[in-house]
Design an enzyme around this catalytic site. Structure first.
Site, short mmCIF file in Angstrom:
data_model
loop_
_atom_site.label_atom_id
_atom_site.label_comp_id
_atom_site.label_asym_id
_atom_site.label_seq_id
_atom_site.Cartn_x
_atom_site.Cartn_y
_atom_site.Cartn_z
N CYS A 120 0.80 -1.22 0.00
CA CYS A 120 0.00 0.00 0.00
C CYS A 120 0.84 1.28 0.00
O CYS A 120 0.31 2.37 -0.22
CB CYS A 120 -0.95 0.00 1.19
SG CYS A 120 -2.09 -1.40 1.20
N HIS A 261 -3.40 7.43 3.13
CA HIS A 261 -3.79 6.11 2.62
C HIS A 261 -5.20 5.80 3.13
O HIS A 261 -5.48 5.94 4.32
CB HIS A 261 -2.79 5.07 3.11
CG HIS A 261 -3.16 3.66 2.82
ND1 HIS A 261 -3.64 3.25 1.60
CD2 HIS A 261 -3.13 2.54 3.60
CE1 HIS A 261 -3.89 1.96 1.63
NE2 HIS A 261 -3.59 1.50 2.83
N ASN A 291 -10.02 -0.03 0.89
CA ASN A 291 -8.56 0.02 0.75
C ASN A 291 -8.19 -0.52 -0.63
O ASN A 291 -8.29 -1.71 -0.89
CB ASN A 291 -7.92 -0.83 1.85
CG ASN A 291 -6.40 -0.81 1.80
OD1 ASN A 291 -5.80 -0.32 0.86
ND2 ASN A 291 -5.76 -1.37 2.82
#
EC number: 2.3.1.180
Length: 335
Positions: A120, A261, A291
């Protein structure tokens, strides 16, 4: 770790782009699949729905479509791109690289292309490499793509992970700073491989190759120790953010936009509170997309850019955290 190659040349993001599949998987849909509820998911994550790619919407294609938008928004032709970096944790294949496949889709020939794997945090890791290339004069127009089709690796019988992830792609074009671009200050990056097993995809690599046993035991799905990941995520992103602010030579109160994020709204809110950033300046899309891994920060940045809310001399703080464990932060300045 950070890069600053040539003080006389400043790299900047010229333009952004993103792609999201049409299919929506809502919390109501998940209630029919696993023992969960909308209240349980929203309370713990802030996520209300996520996008799921179809059979033909693979990682490289989602990234390539986002890239086409970024190139067009930069006012460039495809033949002006002289390097492609593709950040992903869910590639089409182990090899060839997703970057090479995206390159073929884009019709860009003969330029260097490679994948960057930092889960990520991949968008920021890729940005650091692109910045170094531009500031060293190695390349003039670097195309950074970040995309992941995590739904291919999600166990939709595990309520602790299936509620979290969605699919998508993002891209940006990096070149020498020009009016209207987002200048890239020195990045703060880090990793701790000792904690790698907290967030992993256990099987399918050379350490644990595919077998009947790995398939039957579900080792080809994402495995995560959520509470431990949460703890490390907040601490590491806070440290990286403070470091990146110091590297930019500004103060915490100078930050105009916070682009984190998009993994969990509780993590986002905890970080915003620690930096005393007003809620109106915190960009959130986690409720819509969940996500989306490496593309998460890139999709959020693209959406913020297209709101036309960023003003001249605004500072943007980008932070990310992911498998590895890995983390990073950077301050961008609108010029």
């Amino acid at each position: 770790m950070w890069f600053s190659v040539n003080k006389n040349k400043k790299a900047a993001i010229w333009a952004t782009g993103s792609y999201l599949p049409e299919k929506v998987l809502s919390n109501a849909d998940l209630e029919k699949m696993v023992d969960t509820s909308d209240e349980w998911i929203v309370t713990r994550t802030g996520i209300k729905e996520r996008r799921i790619a179809g059979p033909q919407e693979y990682t490289s294609l989602m990234g390539a479509i986002a890239a086409e938008k970024a190139i067009a928004n930069a006012g460039l032709s495809k033949d002006q791109i002289d390097c492609i970096i593709f950040s992903t944790a869910a590639p089409d294949y182990i090899f060839p690289s997703s970057g090479a496949l995206a390159q073929a889709h884009l019709g860009i020939e003969d330029v260097p292309t490679f994948d960057c794997q930092a889960a990520c945090t991949g968008y920021l890791y890729g940005l650091s490499v692109a910045k170094a290339y531009v500031e060293s004069g190695t390349y003039n127009h670097v195309l950074l793509i970040a995309a992941d089709k995590l739904s291919s690796f999600v166990d939709y019988t595990d309520r602790n992970t299936c509620v979290l992830f969605g699919d998508g792609g993002a891209a940006c074009v990096i070149g020498e700073s020009r009016p209207g671009s987002l200048e890239i200050n020195r990045l703060s990056l880090g990793a701790d491989g000792k904690l790698g097993e907290l967030l992993s995809l256990p099987a399918g690599g050379s350490r644990c190759p595919a077998s009947k046993e790995t398939l039957q035991s579900g080792k080809h799905f994402i495995a995560m120790e959520g509470k431990e990941v949460f703890k490390h995520a907040v601490r590491r992103m806070e440290t990286a953010a403070k470091h990146s602010i110091a590297l930019a030579g500004i103060q915490e109160e100078d930050i105009d936009w916070f682009v984190p994020h998009q993994a969990n709204e509780r993590i986002i809110d905890a970080l915003a509170k620690r930096f005393e950033i007003d809620e109106s300046r915190v960009f959130k899309s986690v409720h819509k997309y969940g996500n989306t891994a490496a593309s998460s920060v890139g999709i959020a940045l693209d959406e913020l850019v297209h709101t036309e809310s960023i003003k001249l001399d605004d500072y943007l703080l980008l932070v990310a955290f992911g498998g590895g464990l890995s983390w990073g932060a950077v301050v961008l300045k609108q010029v």
